[in-house]
Motif scaffolding. Structure first.
Motif, PDB file in Angstrom:
ATOM      1  N   ASP A   1       0.793  -1.233   0.000  1.00  0.00           N
ATOM      2  CA  ASP A   1       0.000   0.000   0.000  1.00  0.00           C
ATOM      3  C   ASP A   1       0.828   1.287   0.000  1.00  0.00           C
ATOM      4  OD1 ASP A   1      -2.333  -1.422  -0.070  1.00  0.00           O
ATOM      5  OD2 ASP A   1      -2.757  -1.250   2.077  1.00  0.00           O
ATOM      6  N   GLY A   2       2.083   1.208  -0.386  1.00  0.00           N
ATOM      7  CA  GLY A   2       2.873   2.427  -0.555  1.00  0.00           C
ATOM      8  C   GLY A   2       3.473   2.996   0.717  1.00  0.00           C
ATOM      9  N   TRP A   3       3.843   2.132   1.667  1.00  0.00           N
ATOM     10  CA  TRP A   3       4.459   2.592   2.912  1.00  0.00           C
ATOM     11  C   TRP A   3       5.905   3.002   2.687  1.00  0.00           C
ATOM     12  CZ3 TRP A   3       0.641   3.037   6.187  1.00  0.00           C
ATOM     13  CH2 TRP A   3      -0.447   2.163   6.082  1.00  0.00           C
ATOM     14  N   SER A   4       6.366   3.935   3.500  1.00  0.00           N
ATOM     15  CA  SER A   4       7.792   4.264   3.527  1.00  0.00           C
ATOM     16  C   SER A   4       8.545   3.239   4.375  1.00  0.00           C
ATOM     17  CB  SER A   4       8.010   5.666   4.097  1.00  0.00           C
ATOM     18  OG  SER A   4       7.273   6.626   3.379  1.00  0.00           O
TER      19      SER A   4
ATOM     20  N   LEU B   1       9.428  -3.613  -2.270  1.00  0.00           N
ATOM     21  CA  LEU B   1       8.802  -3.553  -0.951  1.00  0.00           C
ATOM     22  C   LEU B   1       9.314  -2.345  -0.181  1.00  0.00           C
ATOM     23  CD1 LEU B   1       8.926  -7.272   0.286  1.00  0.00           C
ATOM     24  CD2 LEU B   1       6.968  -6.019  -0.634  1.00  0.00           C
ATOM     25  N   PRO B   2       8.516  -1.862   0.774  1.00  0.00           N
ATOM     26  CA  PRO B   2       9.010  -0.788   1.639  1.00  0.00           C
ATOM     27  C   PRO B   2      10.130  -1.311   2.543  1.00  0.00           C
ATOM     28  CG  PRO B   2       6.968  -1.678   2.506  1.00  0.00           C
ATOM     29  CD  PRO B   2       7.169  -2.323   1.165  1.00  0.00           C
ATOM     30  N   ARG B   3      10.797  -0.402   3.178  1.00  0.00           N
ATOM     31  CA  ARG B   3      11.760  -0.825   4.189  1.00  0.00           C
ATOM     32  C   ARG B   3      11.010  -1.527   5.314  1.00  0.00           C
ATOM     33  NH1 ARG B   3      15.690   2.755   8.129  1.00  0.00           N
ATOM     34  NH2 ARG B   3      17.196   1.074   8.520  1.00  0.00           N
ATOM     35  N   VAL B   4      11.533  -2.658   5.754  1.00  0.00           N
ATOM     36  CA  VAL B   4      10.893  -3.439   6.815  1.00  0.00           C
ATOM     37  C   VAL B   4      11.864  -3.576   7.984  1.00  0.00           C
ATOM     38  CG1 VAL B   4       9.900  -5.664   7.468  1.00  0.00           C
ATOM     39  CG2 VAL B   4       9.466  -4.730   5.185  1.00  0.00           C
TER      40      VAL B   4
END
Length: 211
Positions: free
Chosen positions: A72-75, A130-133
């Protein structure tokens, strides 16, 4: 029981990066003892809310739901989870897992939550990276092995770590909103110097509510 906390090398007060989006996701099975750490931290955040604009959600063991939400476009996505890393029960670690390469992956179990499989599925499904996790992990005590060993309730060290995790999130989240690429430093540097697998033992079914 002493708990390793997070210390961030952030000087002064910094404004959030414009457009930065952050998800704090609790994962775990509330019926499997210390595996309930993630959901319990999310529940404790109801009393100490994070800054506006941060989405806080308990995914429980809904791996497919989490996989699609990752797109969903997370940072930054910050997972809160119980994970065995060979430390004392109740020890907190901040880990940046190595992200998968997007090759075809088996879907997560319908009644389980394996973050490694969830990340692999999300990487396969998404058109963008993917966003940073990051994973805020708590060392569990003894975990039940399956449905036959249902044991609701946290052990004392992990129960104490819930409030420590809430305090750590109130430091981590503003820093990550200000700079999504910041690398927080823990008391023990080896906890955050190298990527680590985000896997965990399979869990049994349970429900979970969103916040």
């Amino acid at each position: 029981m002493p708990v390793e906390g997070a210390r961030l090398p952030v000087e002064g007060t910094r404004l959030p990066v414009e457009g930065a989006r952050l998800l704090v996701a609790g994962v775990g099975n509330i019926f499997l003892g210390d595996d309930a750490f993630g959901p319990e931290v999310i529940r404790a955040l109801e009393e100490r809310p994070l800054p506006p604009g941060v989405r806080v959600r308990d995914f429980g063991i809904r791996g497919m739901d989490l996989a699609y939400t990752l797109l969903d476009g997370w940072s930054v996505v910050l997972l809160v989870d119980a994970a065995a890393r060979g430390e004392r029960p109740g020890t907190l670690s901040l880990v940046e897992p190595e992200l998968p390469d997007g090759r075809a992956a088996a879907p997560p179990e319908a009644h389980g939550m394996d973050p490694a499989k969830v990340l692999a599925l999300a990487a396969h499904l998404g058109e963008e990276a993917l966003p940073r996790v990051l994973v805020l992990a708590c060392e569990p005590g003894k975990l039940p092995l399956g449905d036959e060993d249902i044991a609701p309730g946290l052990s004392a060290p992990v129960r104490d770590a819930v409030e420590q995790a809430v305090a750590a999130l109130h430091t981590l989240v503003p820093a990550l909103l200000a700079d999504p690429l910041v690398t927080p430093a823990l008391d023990r540097p080896e906890e955050s110097t190298a990527p680590a697998a985000a896997g965990r033992p399979p869990t049994a079914a349970t429900g979970a509510e969103d916040r």
